[in-house]
Design an enzyme around this catalytic site. Sequence first.
Site, PDB file in Angstrom:
ATOM      1  N   PRO A  55       0.767  -1.141   0.160  1.00 49.66           N
ATOM      2  CA  PRO A  55       0.008   0.061   0.081  1.00 49.66           C
ATOM      3  C   PRO A  55       0.700   1.260  -0.078  1.00 49.66           C
ATOM      4  O   PRO A  55       1.871   1.452   0.905  1.00 49.66           O
ATOM      5  CB  PRO A  55      -0.629  -0.021   1.405  1.00 49.66           C
ATOM      6  N   SER A 108      -4.213   1.753  -0.285  1.00 49.17           N
ATOM      7  CA  SER A 108      -4.112   2.603   0.884  1.00 49.17           C
ATOM      8  C   SER A 108      -5.473   3.174   1.172  1.00 49.17           C
ATOM      9  O   SER A 108      -6.408   3.630   0.443  1.00 49.17           O
ATOM     10  CB  SER A 108      -3.016   3.771   0.445  1.00 49.17           C
ATOM     11  N   GLN A 111      -5.852  -1.632   2.885  1.00 48.22           N
ATOM     12  CA  GLN A 111      -5.046  -1.215   3.896  1.00 48.22           C
ATOM     13  C   GLN A 111      -5.794  -0.240   4.913  1.00 48.22           C
ATOM     14  O   GLN A 111      -6.471   0.688   4.513  1.00 48.22           O
ATOM     15  CB  GLN A 111      -3.738  -0.436   3.586  1.00 48.22           C
ATOM     16  N   TYR A 158      -5.619   2.046   8.636  1.00 50.41           N
ATOM     17  CA  TYR A 158      -5.078   2.730  10.045  1.00 50.41           C
ATOM     18  C   TYR A 158      -6.326   2.628  10.718  1.00 50.41           C
ATOM     19  O   TYR A 158      -7.489   3.494  10.362  1.00 50.41           O
ATOM     20  CB  TYR A 158      -4.576   3.994   9.841  1.00 50.41           C
ATOM     21  N   THR A 172      -2.668  -1.876   9.282  1.00 48.32           N
ATOM     22  CA  THR A 172      -1.306  -1.278   9.822  1.00 48.32           C
ATOM     23  C   THR A 172      -1.091  -1.325  11.239  1.00 48.32           C
ATOM     24  O   THR A 172      -1.853  -0.492  11.762  1.00 48.32           O
ATOM     25  CB  THR A 172      -1.115  -0.107   8.837  1.00 48.32           C
ATOM     26  N   ARG A 177      10.746  12.217  10.620  1.00 48.09           N
ATOM     27  CA  ARG A 177      11.651  12.170   9.531  1.00 48.09           C
ATOM     28  C   ARG A 177      12.400  13.408   9.697  1.00 48.09           C
ATOM     29  O   ARG A 177      12.024  14.527   9.290  1.00 48.09           O
ATOM     30  CB  ARG A 177      10.957  11.951   8.255  1.00 48.09           C
ATOM     31  N   LYS A 188      -0.036  -6.026   9.434  1.00 47.48           N
ATOM     32  CA  LYS A 188       1.048  -5.522   8.793  1.00 47.48           C
ATOM     33  C   LYS A 188       1.920  -4.810   9.896  1.00 47.48           C
ATOM     34  O   LYS A 188       1.407  -3.922  10.803  1.00 47.48           O
ATOM     35  CB  LYS A 188       0.768  -4.526   7.569  1.00 47.48           C
ATOM     36  N   SER A 196       7.153  -6.543   8.378  1.00 46.52           N
ATOM     37  CA  SER A 196       7.317  -5.050   7.886  1.00 46.52           C
ATOM     38  C   SER A 196       7.836  -4.127   8.852  1.00 46.52           C
ATOM     39  O   SER A 196       7.285  -4.421  10.097  1.00 46.52           O
ATOM     40  CB  SER A 196       5.935  -4.641   7.411  1.00 46.52           C
ATOM     41  N   HIS A 245       7.737  -0.752   7.807  1.00 44.63           N
ATOM     42  CA  HIS A 245       6.930   0.209   7.332  1.00 44.63           C
ATOM     43  C   HIS A 245       7.982   0.943   6.280  1.00 44.63           C
ATOM     44  O   HIS A 245       7.848   2.127   6.308  1.00 44.63           O
ATOM     45  CB  HIS A 245       6.594   1.328   8.317  1.00 44.63           C
ATOM     46  N   GLY A 248      12.847  -3.490   1.099  1.00 46.03           N
ATOM     47  CA  GLY A 248      14.101  -3.624   0.415  1.00 46.03           C
ATOM     48  C   GLY A 248      13.954  -4.472  -0.747  1.00 46.03           C
ATOM     49  O   GLY A 248      15.084  -4.923  -1.346  1.00 46.03           O
ATOM     50  N   ARG A 267      14.021  -5.896  -4.026  1.00 42.97           N
ATOM     51  CA  ARG A 267      14.427  -5.338  -5.314  1.00 42.97           C
ATOM     52  C   ARG A 267      14.541  -6.271  -6.664  1.00 42.97           C
ATOM     53  O   ARG A 267      15.014  -5.641  -7.793  1.00 42.97           O
ATOM     54  CB  ARG A 267      15.698  -4.440  -5.177  1.00 42.97           C
TER      55      ARG A 267
END
Length: 355
Positions: free
Chosen positions: A81, A110, A130, A132, A158, A167, A224, A246, A248, A281, A283
């Site tokens: 999401p 989401s 997903q 919250y 979540t 952040r 999650k 996860s 996040h 991560g 890829r």
Amino acid sequence: MTAANTGRWLDQVESLAREALPAAVFRYVAEGAREEITLGEAEAAWRAIRIAPHILRDVLHVETSTRLLGTTVDLPLGIAPMTLQRAADPEGEVAMARAAALCGVPVVVSSNAGSTFADIASTGATWWLQLYVPEARQEAAPLLEAAVAAGAAAVVLTADAPVLGTRYRSPEGPHVWEMADASWVGANAATVGVQPQDRAKALDLGPADIAWLASATGLPVAVKGVLRPDDAAACVAAGASAVWVSNHGGRQLDQAVATAGCVAAVRAAVGEKAQVYVDGGVRSGLHALLGVSLGADAVFVGRPMFHALAAGGSDGVVRALAELGSELVETMRLCGASTLGQTRGIASPDRGWRP
């Protein structure tokens, strides 16, 4: 080998997305929590895993399909999401879902989506909501009802974001939500017209919320944000049909452990009582195989799919998923595995291997 000379589409999409996206949106998608230690360790954790492949195995025909929460999918892959998809492409989540449908993988939508559930469902994709959980549980009822009515196949709770992690990358300047177009988020039910930062989340989230979601929707619930085996077991005991390993995307708690190192222990804790998913991560198709080998039923991909959407729209996401699928098949053949089940136990998270 550098990203510039691999020839992989997935190695190009980030730079292409940087050119296509508003700077604030690109930064928002890219950033991690605080010093971004967890963010920086995600890919390296997958690279640290080593494989002991089988030989003399028939791999003429390789089967990559599996069942996730009752639905057969073509690959053990899914799209995680993500919000702001309409900043990446005018069709946003609809374009993403169309690609998922074409490639036969589930897409997690989401709760902040800028596209309606009905429009997403019209693509024919298998999609999960997903969620919250809000402070007042009843406030989620219209969103859940709308998702069920539009054909959501599961709910993803979540559980690792009771508050927004700090952040540092963009502490100054306009916040992404201040510059965001109103149509980019909040197209569904109770979220209409309410900016994500203004939606209070439950600080008293508990196991009872799993049973509540399952009862309210009649859908399987995946939790999650699981990193610990004891939490995984508690989720399953409370009624979760799946636990999703996860952190996040490194965007919440910095210095949280890398997900690649948690999969095996979580699988051991829940056994076959529930499915196990992992993101963070991932890829390549090789990374996907590693996740399955360590015990995951499916591996979910986030940022690369957002970048692919910005770089090439729905076709860009199809190209990215096809590349992951092709790499998965190649890796399975090199590992002597013709089915996903045959990959179990051939990888070790500590660079060694013991029979």
